[in-house]
Design a protein around this motif. Sequence first.
Motif, mmCIF file in Angstrom:
data_model
loop_
_atom_site.group_PDB
_atom_site.id
_atom_site.type_symbol
_atom_site.label_atom_id
_atom_site.label_comp_id
_atom_site.label_asym_id
_atom_site.label_seq_id
_atom_site.Cartn_x
_atom_site.Cartn_y
_atom_site.Cartn_z
ATOM 1 N N LYS A 256 20.507 63.865 6.552
ATOM 2 C CA LYS A 256 19.897 62.540 6.739
ATOM 3 C C LYS A 256 19.375 61.991 5.417
ATOM 4 O O LYS A 256 19.548 60.813 5.113
ATOM 5 C CB LYS A 256 18.777 62.607 7.775
ATOM 6 C CG LYS A 256 19.288 62.705 9.184
ATOM 7 C CD LYS A 256 18.145 62.735 10.182
ATOM 8 C CE LYS A 256 18.686 62.906 11.585
ATOM 9 N NZ LYS A 256 17.635 62.936 12.588
ATOM 10 N N ASN A 257 18.736 62.835 4.620
ATOM 11 C CA ASN A 257 18.231 62.391 3.317
ATOM 12 C C ASN A 257 19.373 61.954 2.404
ATOM 13 O O ASN A 257 19.261 60.955 1.685
ATOM 14 C CB ASN A 257 17.415 63.493 2.651
ATOM 15 C CG ASN A 257 16.083 63.708 3.324
ATOM 16 O OD1 ASN A 257 15.522 62.812 3.924
ATOM 17 N ND2 ASN A 257 15.570 64.915 3.231
ATOM 18 N N ILE A 258 20.466 62.674 2.435
ATOM 19 C CA ILE A 258 21.624 62.320 1.614
ATOM 20 C C ILE A 258 22.210 61.004 2.090
ATOM 21 O O ILE A 258 22.538 60.126 1.292
ATOM 22 C CB ILE A 258 22.679 63.445 1.654
ATOM 23 C CG1 ILE A 258 22.143 64.697 0.948
ATOM 24 C CG2 ILE A 258 23.997 62.985 1.028
ATOM 25 C CD1 ILE A 258 22.964 65.954 1.190
ATOM 26 N N GLN A 259 22.327 60.838 3.393
ATOM 27 C CA GLN A 259 22.896 59.607 3.938
ATOM 28 C C GLN A 259 22.037 58.402 3.585
ATOM 29 O O GLN A 259 22.560 57.333 3.262
ATOM 30 C CB GLN A 259 23.073 59.732 5.448
ATOM 31 C CG GLN A 259 24.166 60.712 5.812
ATOM 32 C CD GLN A 259 24.260 60.964 7.295
ATOM 33 O OE1 GLN A 259 23.300 60.818 8.031
ATOM 34 N NE2 GLN A 259 25.439 61.351 7.736
ATOM 35 N N ILE A 260 20.734 58.558 3.616
ATOM 36 C CA ILE A 260 19.843 57.465 3.234
ATOM 37 C C ILE A 260 20.060 57.093 1.780
ATOM 38 O O ILE A 260 20.111 55.915 1.421
ATOM 39 C CB ILE A 260 18.375 57.840 3.518
ATOM 40 C CG1 ILE A 260 18.147 57.888 5.036
ATOM 41 C CG2 ILE A 260 17.409 56.874 2.842
ATOM 42 C CD1 ILE A 260 16.836 58.530 5.444
ATOM 43 N N ALA A 261 20.228 58.082 0.917
ATOM 44 C CA ALA A 261 20.469 57.819 -0.505
ATOM 45 C C ALA A 261 21.756 57.029 -0.712
ATOM 46 O O ALA A 261 21.858 56.219 -1.629
ATOM 47 C CB ALA A 261 20.536 59.131 -1.281
ATOM 48 N N PRO B 192 24.506 56.440 9.940
ATOM 49 C CA PRO B 192 24.691 57.874 9.969
ATOM 50 C C PRO B 192 26.078 58.298 9.525
ATOM 51 O O PRO B 192 26.544 59.362 9.880
ATOM 52 C CB PRO B 192 24.484 58.197 11.450
ATOM 53 C CG PRO B 192 25.084 57.014 12.134
ATOM 54 C CD PRO B 192 24.796 55.835 11.227
ATOM 55 N N ASN B 193 26.771 57.465 8.770
ATOM 56 C CA ASN B 193 28.178 57.737 8.519
ATOM 57 C C ASN B 193 28.532 58.259 7.131
ATOM 58 O O ASN B 193 29.694 58.527 6.870
ATOM 59 C CB ASN B 193 28.995 56.472 8.792
ATOM 60 C CG ASN B 193 28.872 56.034 10.232
ATOM 61 O OD1 ASN B 193 28.867 56.854 11.139
ATOM 62 N ND2 ASN B 193 28.731 54.746 10.446
ATOM 63 N N ALA C 94 23.853 67.739 -1.650
ATOM 64 C CA ALA C 94 25.122 67.983 -0.947
ATOM 65 C C ALA C 94 25.791 69.240 -1.479
ATOM 66 O O ALA C 94 26.283 70.070 -0.710
ATOM 67 C CB ALA C 94 26.052 66.784 -1.099
ATOM 68 N N PHE C 95 25.813 69.390 -2.795
ATOM 69 C CA PHE C 95 26.427 70.575 -3.374
ATOM 70 C C PHE C 95 25.695 71.840 -2.954
ATOM 71 O O PHE C 95 26.322 72.831 -2.569
ATOM 72 C CB PHE C 95 26.495 70.468 -4.897
ATOM 73 C CG PHE C 95 27.014 71.725 -5.539
ATOM 74 C CD1 PHE C 95 28.319 72.139 -5.319
ATOM 75 C CD2 PHE C 95 26.202 72.501 -6.341
ATOM 76 C CE1 PHE C 95 28.804 73.311 -5.886
ATOM 77 C CE2 PHE C 95 26.674 73.673 -6.915
ATOM 78 C CZ PHE C 95 27.978 74.075 -6.698
ATOM 79 N N ARG C 96 24.378 71.810 -2.997
ATOM 80 C CA ARG C 96 23.598 72.993 -2.596
ATOM 81 C C ARG C 96 23.871 73.365 -1.142
ATOM 82 O O ARG C 96 23.959 74.542 -0.803
ATOM 83 C CB ARG C 96 22.112 72.749 -2.813
ATOM 84 C CG ARG C 96 21.733 72.777 -4.273
ATOM 85 C CD ARG C 96 20.252 72.603 -4.470
ATOM 86 N NE ARG C 96 19.930 72.647 -5.884
ATOM 87 C CZ ARG C 96 18.824 72.150 -6.404
ATOM 88 N NH1 ARG C 96 17.917 71.580 -5.617
ATOM 89 N NH2 ARG C 96 18.606 72.227 -7.684
ATOM 90 N N LEU C 97 24.010 72.361 -0.292
ATOM 91 C CA LEU C 97 24.293 72.631 1.110
ATOM 92 C C LEU C 97 25.706 73.198 1.273
ATOM 93 O O LEU C 97 25.899 74.197 1.949
ATOM 94 C CB LEU C 97 24.147 71.343 1.920
ATOM 95 C CG LEU C 97 24.200 71.491 3.429
ATOM 96 C CD1 LEU C 97 23.303 70.452 4.077
ATOM 97 C CD2 LEU C 97 25.609 71.343 3.954
#
Length: 109
Positions: free
Chosen positions: A12-17, A22-23, A74-77
């Motif tokens: 969610k944090n990445i998507q907000i950035a 939510p896509n 994203a990379f860490r995940l």
Amino acid sequence: MEHRNSVRSTVKNIQIAYGSPPNADLYDDVLQCSSKASPRTVQQSFFNRRNELFTQINAGFHDAETKMDAVVMAFRLLENPDQRNEYDLWRAETTPTVTEQQQQQQQHH
């Protein structure tokens, strides 16, 4: 369950950035690689995106810093096999099928 919530919270944090919840997709939108990419390819995509964003940051694009944070998250995940698997499962559950996307497009026209 807590692990799953952590992955979803990060997404969610990445998507907000990226300004498109939510896509926003970690593979396509953030790291710009295939969801079937090997860990090495994911890492290379991370380095490529990081370099692109450093150029934008140095050119004064303010949103590039936010996107850089998202690329790192994203990379860490995705570099963690358990978290990547959890993201892939969540992505499969939440991503519209091609048929659903076509129906949505027809409704907007």
